[in-house]
Scaffold this active site. Structure first.
Site, mmCIF file in Angstrom:
data_model
loop_
_atom_site.group_PDB
_atom_site.id
_atom_site.type_symbol
_atom_site.label_atom_id
_atom_site.label_comp_id
_atom_site.label_asym_id
_atom_site.label_seq_id
_atom_site.Cartn_x
_atom_site.Cartn_y
_atom_site.Cartn_z
ATOM 1 N N SER A 45 13.486 1.090 -18.109
ATOM 2 C CA SER A 45 14.084 0.142 -17.199
ATOM 3 C C SER A 45 15.442 -0.398 -17.652
ATOM 4 O O SER A 45 16.096 -1.150 -16.920
ATOM 5 C CB SER A 45 13.148 -1.042 -17.009
ATOM 6 N N SER B 280 11.274 1.852 -22.288
ATOM 7 C CA SER B 280 12.394 1.385 -21.472
ATOM 8 C C SER B 280 13.763 1.421 -22.101
ATOM 9 O O SER B 280 14.754 1.228 -21.402
ATOM 10 C CB SER B 280 12.127 -0.056 -21.006
ATOM 11 N N LYS C 9 20.915 -6.822 -21.485
ATOM 12 C CA LYS C 9 20.051 -6.588 -20.325
ATOM 13 C C LYS C 9 19.682 -7.932 -19.694
ATOM 14 O O LYS C 9 19.484 -8.930 -20.403
ATOM 15 C CB LYS C 9 18.799 -5.853 -20.804
#
Lengths: 148, 529
Positions: free
Chosen positions: B176, B200, B81
Site C-alpha cells: 500500500s 506494503s 506516507k
C-alpha cells in the site's frame, strides 16, 4: 437502500448461484486449495449482531457475500494440525515489555486536542444522547431489516 | 550542475554535494518541488508542504553555512506516507474518515528525521488505511507507477503512439506504500517512509524498482503510525540504493519510550562495507516460495541470483518453510481481527469525520463510520468482528495465533540449521496495468500479491526488496532477502553485494531529465537477464 431478494436466500439457508471469481490471465492464480466441507451460511441474526457490534453496516448483498467468502477463506486454517501448539500473541514474547516510571512527562495540550473535534463545549467533547438503542431510520434501513 | 542531481544516491553523492556546497538545500528543495508539480499525474502525493519544506531547507542552509550540519540527512528532501502523524500537517490515511485531520504531533520516526534536518516535502498516497496491494483504493485516487512513463516501458509496449493508450496502459505501483515508492522512483525525493504489515513496503518497491526495507518488528518505533495490525506493523524505508537504506535505518532505529513494543537493546548505526564478502554465508532458497502463479521470468531471475551467490563461494541450499501457504489465511484472520479493534477509535467524537446524525450516540457512530470508511475497510471490520465473536474466537482467532507460531517456528528452524539469509522473489510478476488490476476485488488481490512477503511480517523478521532487472515488458522486478531478527547489518550487506552484481538500470523519465538540466548520463547496466 436496495431491497434485497438475497434476504429470501438467507432465510431459506440456501446459497445463491455464484460465479467463480474471474482471473484475467493465468498467472494471477493464487493457488487456493479446493474448498473443504460446505460451509454454513451466516444467519441473519449473526449478521445483525455484527452490524451492531461493529457499528458498520453491510450495506448490500455484496457486503454479505464478502463476509461469506472471507469465512470460507479462513476455514482453510482448519487443515493445519495445531495440537499442542501455544497461540502466539507477539513475536517479542521472549522479552520483557518496557514499562516506564509512573511520572507525568507530558500533557497540558487540551487546546490542541480539542481543535480536532467538530463539536465541543468548553473543555468537553459533545456527544448525542446515549443509552438509546440503535434504530434504523426510514431510508437508512439496511437490506437485512428489509428482508425480515 | 551537470549530471543528474536528483538521481543521485543520498549518501555517496547528494550529501557530499551539499557538504561541499556544490548545491544548496534550498536549490535541492526547489528542484524537488518543481518535479513534484510536473509529475502530478502520478498522484504520488496527497499533500505537498511547499512552504514548510522551503523553510526547513533555509534553516538547513544556515546551519551548513555555519559549518554545523546536523548530520548526513541535513537538507535532504524526503517524503512520508500519509498514515504517519505529522504535526500541523493534514494526515488522511487516504480516507474520508480523516480528511481535514491536522495531526497535533509528529510520529517518532518523523520527529527523528526532522531533528536531523531532513526536509519534509509532503505526505504520500496509499490505499485507504494501508489496506491493499495496489495503492488504488484510497479516496484521492490511484497512484501511477512512474515506470509507465519510462522510455524502457514505452519501447516494449506495442507501438501505438496515441496518448490515450498511455492513459489505459499505465501500470500500478503496488501497495500500500505506492505513493512513497513512486516518489522515490521518480526522483522527487531521496528517501521515503512507508509502512509494512503484509508487504506494503516491499511490494511497491519491487514494482517501482527501488529498495524497500522492512525492519525487524520492534526495531523502529510505531508511535504515531496509525495502526493497522499492532503485532505486525513496522515503518518501512524506501530508497534508491541499499547504502541509503542503511543511513535511514541508522537515523530511525532504537528504543522509544513512547512505544513499548520497541526493544530496549542499544542500537548502533552501521556503515556497510564497500566490498561486501558473501563467500562465508549460507543462503537458503525456500522451495515453497515457488508459488503457483510465479512468472517464469521471475523464476529464472531467482535461479540466476542463486547461481550468482554460488559462484561467489556462498553455500546455497534449498530449505523448506512448510506452513508458508497458510500465512495468507492466518494473516487474513489476525489482520481483520486487529483492524476491527483498531478502527473502533473512529467514532467522530474527538477527531476525524463526524456525521450530522444526532439522535443518539450509536446512530451517530454508525452513520459516521458508514460515511467515512470505504468498502474495503468496512469489510475487514465486519470480518474481524465475526472472527472475534465468542462462538468463533477459539476456532478462528486463537487457531490463527497457533498457526502463526508454526510459521515463525519454520523460520526459526531454518535459521537454526545454519542458514544466514533467505533469497526469494518479492512479487509473482511485474506490475500489471491498472485496468487489469481492478478487475479483482481488494481482498483477492491482497491474498495473491502478499503471498511472498507476508510470512516475514508473521515472524517479525527483517526483509528487503532489491531491484534486480527489467522484465520483458520493460518493468522492474525485484528479489527479496529475509534475515534473522535484528541482524539488519548482515541483511543489508548481502543486499548491497547483490545490488552491485545486478546493476539495475536507471529509469529514463523525460520529466525528471527536464528538471535536472543536465545531459542524461546513461548508466551502462551489466544486464542481469
Amino acid at each position: 437502500m436496495r431491497v434485497l431478494s438475497l434476504g429470501r436466500w438467507l432465510r431459506a439457508g440456501r446459497v445463491p448461484p455464484r460465479e467463480p471469481a474471474s482471473r484475467p490471465s493465468g498467472h494471477r492464480h493464487s493457488g487456493h486449495r479446493p474448498q473443504g466441507p460446505p460451509q454454513q451460511k451466516v444467519s441473519v441474526e449473526v449478521l445483525e449482531h455484527l452490524e451492531h457490534l461493529a457499528l458498520v453496516d453491510f450495506r448490500d448483498s455484496e457486503g454479505v457475500e464478502r463476509l461469506q467468502k472471507a469465512i470460507q477463506f479462513a476455514d482453510q486454517l482448519h487443515e493445519v494440525n495445531t495440537d499442542g501448539v501455544e497461540p502466539m500473541d507477539s513475536v517479542l514474547e521472549d522479552r520483557c515489555l518496557y514499562l516506564r516510571e509512573d511520572d507525568v512527562t507530558e500533557g497540558n495540550c487540551t487546546k490542541e486536542l480539542l481543535e480536532n473535534a467538530r463539536e465541543t463545549v468548553e473543555e468537553y467533547f459533545v456527544a448525542p444522547p446515549g443509552n438509546i438503542p440503535l434504530v434504523k431510520l426510514e431510508g437508512q434501513k439496511t437490506f437485512l431489516q428489509g428482508s425480515k | 550542475m551537470g549530471a543528474r542531481l536528483l538521481g543521485h544516491a543520498l549518501r555517496s553523492q547528494v550529501s557530499a554535494a551539499l557538504k561541499e556546497g556544490r548545491v544548496t538545500p534550498t536549490e535541492l528543495c526547489q528542484r524537488c518541488l518543481a518535479l513534484i508539480k510536473s509529475t502530478k499525474f502520478l498522484n504520488a502525493y496527497i499533500t505537498v508542504t511547499e512552504e514548510t519544506a522551503l523553510k526547513q531547507a533555509e534553516e538547513s542552509e544556515k546551519r551548513r553555512k555555519r559549518g554545523q550540519p546536523l548530520g548526513i540527512l541535513d537538507g535532504i528532501p524526503i517524503a512520508v506516507k500519509d498514515n504517519f502523524n505529522t504535526a500541523g500537517i493534514e494526515t488522511t490515511c487516504a480516507s474520508n474518515m480523516l480528511k481535514g485531520y491536522i495531526s497535533p504531533y509528529n510520529a517518532t520516526v518523523v520527529q527523528k528525521l526532522l531533528d536531523q534536518g531532513a526536509v519534509l516535502l509532503g505526505k504520500t498516497n496509499l490505499d485507504e488505511f494501508a489496506m491493499g496491494s495496489g495503492s488504488t483504493d484510497g479516496v484521492f485516487g490511484p497512484v501511477r507507477n512512474p515506470w509507465s512513463y519510462s522510455k524502457q516501458y514505452k519501447e516494449k509496449s506495442v507501438p501505438k503512439s496515441h496518448s490515450e493508450d498511455e492513459e489505459y496502459n499505465w501500470v500500478i505501483t503496488g501497495g500500500s506504500s505506492g505513493g512513497s515508492a513512486a516518489a522515490v522512483s521518480s526522483f522527487t525525493c531521496f528517501a521515503a517512509l512507508g509502512s509494512d504489515t503484509g508487504g506494503s513496503t516491499r511490494n511497491p518497491a519491487a514494482h517501482c524498482g527501488v529498495v524497500g526495507l522492512k525492519p525487524t518488528y520492534g526495531l523502529i518505533s510505531r508511535h504515531g503510525l496509525i495502526p493497522l495490525v499492532n503485532s505486525m506493523d513496522v515503518p518501512g524505508i524506501l530508497t534508491r540504493c541499499v547504502d541509503d537504506a542503511a543511513v535511514l535505518l541508522g537515523s530511525l532505529a532504537g528504543h522509544d519510550p513512547k512505544d513499548s513494543t520497541t526493544i530496549q537493546d542499544d542500537f548502533k548505526p552501521f556503515e556497510l562495507p564497500d566490498l561486501p564478502d558473501v563467500s562465508k554465508l549460507s543462503i537458503g532458497i525456500p522451495k515453497e516460495y515457488h508459488a503457483p502463479g510465479l512468472s517464469s521470468e521471475i523464476l529464472s531471475l531467482w535461479s540466476k541470483a542463486a547461481d550468482l551467490f554460488k559462484n561467489a563461494g556462498a553455500k546455497v541450499v534449498e530449505v523448506s518453510l512448510p506452513h508458508t501457504r497458510y500465512s495468507i489465511v492466518c494473516y487474513h484472520v489476525l489482520c481483520t481481527a486487529e483492524v476491527a479493534s483498531n478502527m473502533a477509535r473512529f467514532d467522530g467524537l474527538e477527531y476525524g469525520h463526524r456525521s450530522d446524525v444526532k439522535d443518539s450516540t450509536e446512530s451517530m457512530y454508525a452513520a459516521t463510520r458508514r460515511e467515512g470508511f470505504n468498502d474495503v475497510v468496512r469489510g475487514r471490520i465486519l470480518s474481524g468482528n465475526y472472527f472475534l465473536l465468542k462462538q468463533n474466537y477459539e476456532k478462528y482467532f486463537v487457531k490463527a495465533q497457533k498457526v502463526r507460531r508454526l510459521i515463525a517456528n519454520d523460520f526459526g528452524k531454518v535459521f537454526g540449521s545454519g542458514v544466514d539469509i533467505l533469497l526469494t522473489p518479492t512479487t509473482l510478476s511485474d506490475a500489471v496495468p491498472y485496468t487489469e488490476f481492478i478487475q479483482e476485488d481488494n481482498r483477492t488481490r491482497s491474498a495473491q500479491d502478499d503471498i511472498l512477503t507476508q510470512a516475514a511480517n508473521m515472524a517479525g523478521l527483517p526483509a528487503i526488496n532489491v531491484p534486480t532487472a527489467l522484465s520483458e515488458r520493460g518493468l522492474p522486478v525485484g528479489l527479496q532477502f529475509i534475515g534473522r531478527s535484528f541482524q539488519e547489518k548482515q541483511l543489508l550487506t548481502v543486499a548491497k553485494w547483490f545490488e552491485k552484481q545486478v546493476q539495475f538500470p536507471v529509469i529514463q523519465l523525460e520529466e525528471a531529465e527536464r528538471h535536472d538540466n543536465g545531459v542524461f548520463q546513461h548508466q551502462k547496466s551489466a544486464s542481469f537477464s
